[in-house]
Structure formats: C-alpha cells, structure tokens
Design a protein around this motif. Structure first.
Motif, PDB file in Angstrom:
ATOM      1  N   ILE A  76      -1.001 112.357  74.839  1.00  0.00           N
ATOM      2  CA  ILE A  76      -1.021 113.095  73.573  1.00  0.00           C
ATOM      3  C   ILE A  76      -2.449 113.509  73.280  1.00  0.00           C
ATOM      4  N   ASP A  97       2.163 116.125  74.326  1.00  0.00           N
ATOM      5  CA  ASP A  97       2.231 116.463  72.912  1.00  0.00           C
ATOM      6  C   ASP A  97       0.836 116.788  72.418  1.00  0.00           C
ATOM      7  N   ARG A 111       5.162 109.786  67.360  1.00  0.00           N
ATOM      8  CA  ARG A 111       4.997 110.636  68.537  1.00  0.00           C
ATOM      9  C   ARG A 111       4.767 109.812  69.800  1.00  0.00           C
ATOM     10  N   VAL A 115       7.079 110.264  72.953  1.00  0.00           N
ATOM     11  CA  VAL A 115       6.543 110.655  74.260  1.00  0.00           C
ATOM     12  C   VAL A 115       6.858 109.576  75.300  1.00  0.00           C
TER      13      VAL A 115
END
Lengths: 228, 421
Positions: A76, A97, A111, A115
């Motif tokens: 991320i 992401d 998130r 992920v």
C-alpha cells in the motif's frame, strides 16, 4: 502478521505502529530508502506500507523492488501525492492500493486487511465476529448461519467495523472510507448514522446482538463487550 | 486574415492604383506626342504648299502626297494672323461616318494675291496606334500582376517557412512545456525571434516546473503534519481513560483537522487548475456523466428525500475535457444541489443543445450572489462547508471557457452551464 512501514515522518510512523500493534500486527520500521532496502528481505511481510517521498531514494523504485522481492505481500502506497496520474503510476509500479495522506488510521487498518485478503488468502476467507460471518468474495453475510441481505454499502461498512473491532471509529473515517470524495462537504454526517442504523436493524432482525456502541457522538465502537 | 492573403491584397490594391495612375499619364503623354508629331508634319506640308501656292487655283481641293485634304481661298487681309492648329470633324462618304482631322490654317501672300490655306490630316492612324499601344500595355500589366502574385506565393512560402515552424512549436509548448528551440536561421530578424523565443520558453518551462514542484512540495509539507495530527487524534480517541469532556475536545480537533485537510487538498486542486496542469482532453457524454454521479450520490439524495427530475433534450451532448475535472465540476454542482436543498425538495436537471441547467429547491442565499463563486463564502446556517466546491466549479469553467451563471427565483436556485465555442 508482519508489516513493513516505510515512512520518513517519525511522528506519523509512531501513530501507525501504535494503532497497528493494537490490532495485533507486528511492525518493522524503516525511515529512509536504504533502511527499507536492508529490511526488505528480513521477514515474509503480510503487507508493506510505503511512502513515496523518501530520503535517499524514490519510493516508486522501492515499490518496484518490493514487488520483485516479495510477490506474496500486499503493498500500500501512503503518499501526499494525490493526482490521478500519480495514483496510476503507483499502482503500475506494483502497489495494490494507494492511500492519500492525511488518512484515518482506521481506514489504513481496513485497507491492510483487505489487501492482505486479496494477496494472501486469494479471497477464500471467512471473516467472523461473534455470531456474524462474512464471505468477502461472495459479498454475503451470515448471522448464525442465516443469510442476511445487505446492500453493498452496508456490507462494506460492516467489514470496516469488523476490521477495526474494539476501536472507536469516527463518523468522518466511515464517510471517507465508504464514500470517498462524496463523503464530505454536506455539513453533517447524518447519512453515516442512517446507514449504520439500517445495518444494525438488519443484523438485529436476524438475531444478532447489537455490537455497536455510540461513543460520545464522536463515532462508534464495534465490540462483543457492550460495556464501554 | 492570413498573412499571405493580406500581403496579396495589399500588393493587388497598391499596384492596381499605381498602374491606373501610370496608365493615365502614359496615355496622355502618348497622345501629346502623336499630336505634336502631326503638328510638325502639318508644318512641313505648309512649306510645301506655300512654295507652290501660285500653281493652285483658288477654292480647289487638291490631293497631295501626305495631305488628306487642302482648301485654298483668296482673301485680302491687312495683317498676317499667323498659323493656327485645330481639330475638326469631317464627313467621310466612303465609310459613312465622321472622322477627326487635324488641320493647320495659315495666310500666305504671293505677289499681290493673298491666300487663306487649310491643310487637313486624318488623325485615325495615330489614334489607332495609341489605342493599340495602350491595349498592349494593359495586357502586359495584367500579366505582370499575375506573375507577381504567383511569385509572391513562392517567395512568401520560402521566406516565412521558419516563422510558421516557430508558431507550430509554440503551439506544442502549451502541452509539452519543453523550451522551443528552432533550427539555424539565415534571416537576421528570425534569428532574433529564435533567440527571444528560446529564452522566453526556457524561463516559462523553468517557472512551470518550479511552480509544479512548489505545489507538490507545499501539499506534501502540509499534508504530513495534518496526517500526524489526524493519526494522533485517532490514537487518543482509542484511549481507555478519556472522559466525556476530553472526548468532546478530541471531537472538535478531529472535525477541524478533517476540514483543514479537505481545504488543503481543494486549494491545491484550484492551484493546479490555475497552473493549467490539466491538459488531457477526452470526449465525455454529459448525460452519462450526470447519471453516474447521481448514482454515486444516490444515498445522499434518498436520505434527504430529494426527488430528481431529468429532462435530457440533448442526449448526445459531449464535453471535451479532462475526465477528472469533468467529475469535479458535475460532482460539485450536484453535491451543491443536494447540500443546499430542503427536506423532500426537488432537483431538476435539463440538458439543451450547448447548455446544462441544474435547479434545486432551497432557501435564498444569506449573502450577495456575486460572491457565490468566490472562495470561503458560505451560508452561515451551514457548518463545516467551506463553500469551495463552487469556486472549484468556476475555475474548471474558466479553464475550458465554459460559462456558468447563477440565478434565484421561485424559491429555486438555478445554475446554468453554457459551453461556448
């Protein structure tokens, strides 16, 4: 459950580490490009959080390097760069992401979970909380093995609350996570309340205890233990 | 008007004017020259006639070589009036028309007899000559002009080639932001132009780059401390030993920092639009764009019980702009129509050829409508809304030369977006 955090702002790093450790993750810290390269192979990371503006090197290069080294890890990008081109560039470099600073820690956690689910479990995972179980891939939710019909937004909200279990999540973070740019600028966050109310009603109708606590009007807490 | 057209027109009008004046002068000079030639010829003939005047009988017209007509009259005059030249018309029976003649009239005394003599000479041959020469000259002039025109085109093309190349490169500068560097110039003025352009575009490119870096930098520099405050607040909220009053404080901090970060990103966006950093253009169908945004905003619309009425008169209306800016413009207009609506109010969307009309119910503005599109203006009753949405819309409109107008009547706000061409 190792997470690598590459961030040059010590204070922000501190916050992320504290919050993620509360969630039960273990964190490896890197404050600049070279430290990051050194610790890249140290663990089999579940997820790597990489800032793009780094001392000693370009974050995008690091993303590419990380992608080559750890194909199974989620990546991320956390960056203040927020144009569409920059996001595309980041995702093309191999990130899963892209989170624009400043972000909510609760959103970061959600998130990370999402992920990790996509890269590690290949999606075939069941999330459960008390009597609730959610199949993220099939977009279905069960309470005591009975399916509950939820809208897409309600399911996303439930998963967000589950990812941030036992934490206080603010109304703003829910709005930002679920509605993005369409979440703010209305002068109130009543719509968050309305959606949450619907979600609670549906779950309770299916026989689920109310796991949601209202915390001083600032936000909500999703926990099995109802006493604050 | 194009440079070539302009120069051709100038050449045409100036040379026509010049040739017209020259033509008149040339004609007059030719006419005078042929006249004086005739006069000299008539003078020569006069001597010839005077020498033999006693051989001619009075009132007798005799044809002599070079003389078209001759009249001699006996006349007793006390004084010699000298010679007089003149023009006259005489009837030509052969061709059944009057013709012009030049004559010389003089008085001659031979012995004791006086004679008044008139010698005529036809001007037809010289007139014809003048006519032909004039015609030839006109033809030559026309040919010459045509030649100049064609030559002008060729000379123009080769002379100004580098100039047009420079214009093309300058046009590309808008998107590429690369300094304009032209090839070697053999014309001094173009060499100067080349140097000026190079210096200027180099500086522009440098400024642009620096400004971009500055914006980038500022965003980063501001976003990072904001991110720190935001995350620290969130951590504090998790703390177990917070009382109600501390939580209230935290909530205030949390709300403000969220507003601040929203404000920062919006200001950055406005700066980016002003710096013309959005140059990508694509065709976007307006009705599809509207429908997509309505779907995204569905929850907000439903929550307030707002009814949306669509009347798409122009289904195929296309915007030619950056996708992100199109989303920004339409998204903010619709968000505005929802945020400043009343419970159970209406939103009416109308597309007409070349324009979009968005109307919504709502109380009148609490401020001057002139200030609506300027930054930091907001309704006092609304909180947390910095009113930047509409200034963003305005900036996008300015960027693409669209026209946005606001009006209020019948308890309805209406925004009219017109695409200018």
């Amino acid at each position: 459950m190792q997470i690598l955090i590459v961030e040059d702002e010590a204070s922000l790093m501190e916050s992320m580490v504290s919050y993620l450790e509360l969630e039960g993750f273990r964190c490896e810290k890197a404050g600049d490009y070279h430290t990051a390269v050194c610790v890249l192979d140290k663990h089999d990371y579940m997820c790597m959080l990489i800032d793009l503006n780094l001392p000693g090197g370009d974050g995008l290069e690091l993303v590419k390097l990380a992608r080559e080294n750890q194909t199974e890890s989620g990546i991320i990008i956390i960056s203040a760069r927020d144009t569409i081109e920059q996001r595309v560039e980041g995702l093309e470099a191999g990130a899963d992401d892209y989170l624009v600073k400043p972000f909510h820690l609760s959103e970061l956690v959600a998130r990370v979970h999402s992920v990790a689910r996509r890269t590690r479990m290949k999606g075939g995972e069941v999330l459960s909380f008390g009597v609730i179980s959610v199949l993220p891939e099939e977009h279905t939710c069960f309470v005591n093995q009975n399916q509950v019909e939820l809208t897409r937004k309600e399911l996303d909200m439930l998963m967000f609350l589950m990812a941030n279990r036992n934490r206080v999540v603010t109304k703003e973070s829910i709005a930002d996570y679920l509605w993005g740019e369409y979440g703010g600028g209305y002068g109130s966050y009543d719509f968050v309340y309305t959606h949450l109310k619907n979600l609670r009603r549906k779950l309770q109708d299916a026989g689920c205890p109310d796991y949601v606590q209202n915390i001083y009007g600032i936000g909500y807490k999703f926990s099995l233990d109802k006493s604050p | 008007m194009k440079l070539l057209t302009k120069s051709s027109l100038l050449i045409a009008t100036l040379s026509l004017f010049l040739f017209f004046i020259m033509g008149i002068i040339f004609f007059q000079v030719l006419k005078n020259m042929s006249m004086s030639d005739l006069n000299r010829e008539l003078g020569d003939l006069k001597e010839l006639v005077e020498d033999h005047i006693e051989n001619y009988k009075a009132n007798q017209i005799i044809a002599l070589p070079g003389i078209d007509s001759l009249s001699i009259e006996h006349m007793e005059l006390d004084e010699n009036p000298g010679e007089v030249f003149g023009d006259t018309l005489m009837y030509d029976a052969k061709e059944d028309q009057y013709k012009t003649y030049r004559f010389i009239q003089f008085y001659s005394v031979k012995g004791d007899a006086g004679f008044q003599v008139k010698i005529y000479k036809s001007t037809t041959p010289t007139d014809q000559l003048v006519e032909r020469v004039t015609l030839m000259m006109t033809l030559m002039v026309i040919l010459f002009l045509a030649g100049i025109f064609i030559l002008n085109r060729f000379i123009f093309a080769s002379l100004w080639k580098d100039f047009f190349e420079a214009i093309e490169k300058l046009k590309q500068f808008e998107t590429s932001k690369e300094p304009v560097i032209l090839g070697e110039q053999d014309i001094e003025e173009f060499e100067e132009l080349k140097q000026v352009l190079e210096v200027m575009t180099r500086r522009l490119a440098k400024d642009y780059k620096e400004l971009k870096e500055y914006t980038d930098h500022t965003t980063h520099e501001l976003q990072t401390p904001l991110a720190v405050i935001k995350s620290k607040t969130e951590l504090l909220i998790q703390s177990e030993n917070m009382g109600a009053s501390e939580m209230k404080c935290l909530q205030a901090i949390n709300t403000s920092v969220n507003q601040l970060s929203r404000l920062n990103s919006t200001l950055t966006l406005i700066t980016r639009i002003e710096n013309r950093q959005f140059t990508e253009k694509e065709e976007i169908k307006l009705t599809e764009l509207l429908d997509r945004h309505l779907e995204l905003l569905e929850e907000h619309i439903d929550l307030r019980g707002i009814k949306v009425e669509k009347s798409y008169q122009d289904e195929g209306m296309v915007l030619f702009m950056d996708q992100g800016l199109a989303d920004l413009m339409i998204g903010n207009l619709l968000k505005n129509a929802i945020a400043h609506n009343i419970e159970g109010g209406n939103i009416i969307l109308e597309t007409r050829p070349g324009s979009l009309l968005i109307r919504n119910d709502g109380p009148p503005l609490g401020f001057d409508q002139e200030e609506l599109f300027t930054r930091f203006v907001r309704d006092t009753k609304q909180t947390g809304n910095f009113g930047l949405g509409l200034s963003l819309v305005k900036k996008v409109c300015e960027h693409y030369n669209f026209l946005i107008k606001y009006s209020f009547d019948n308890q309805q706000h209406s925004f009219n977006l017109t695409l200018k061409d």
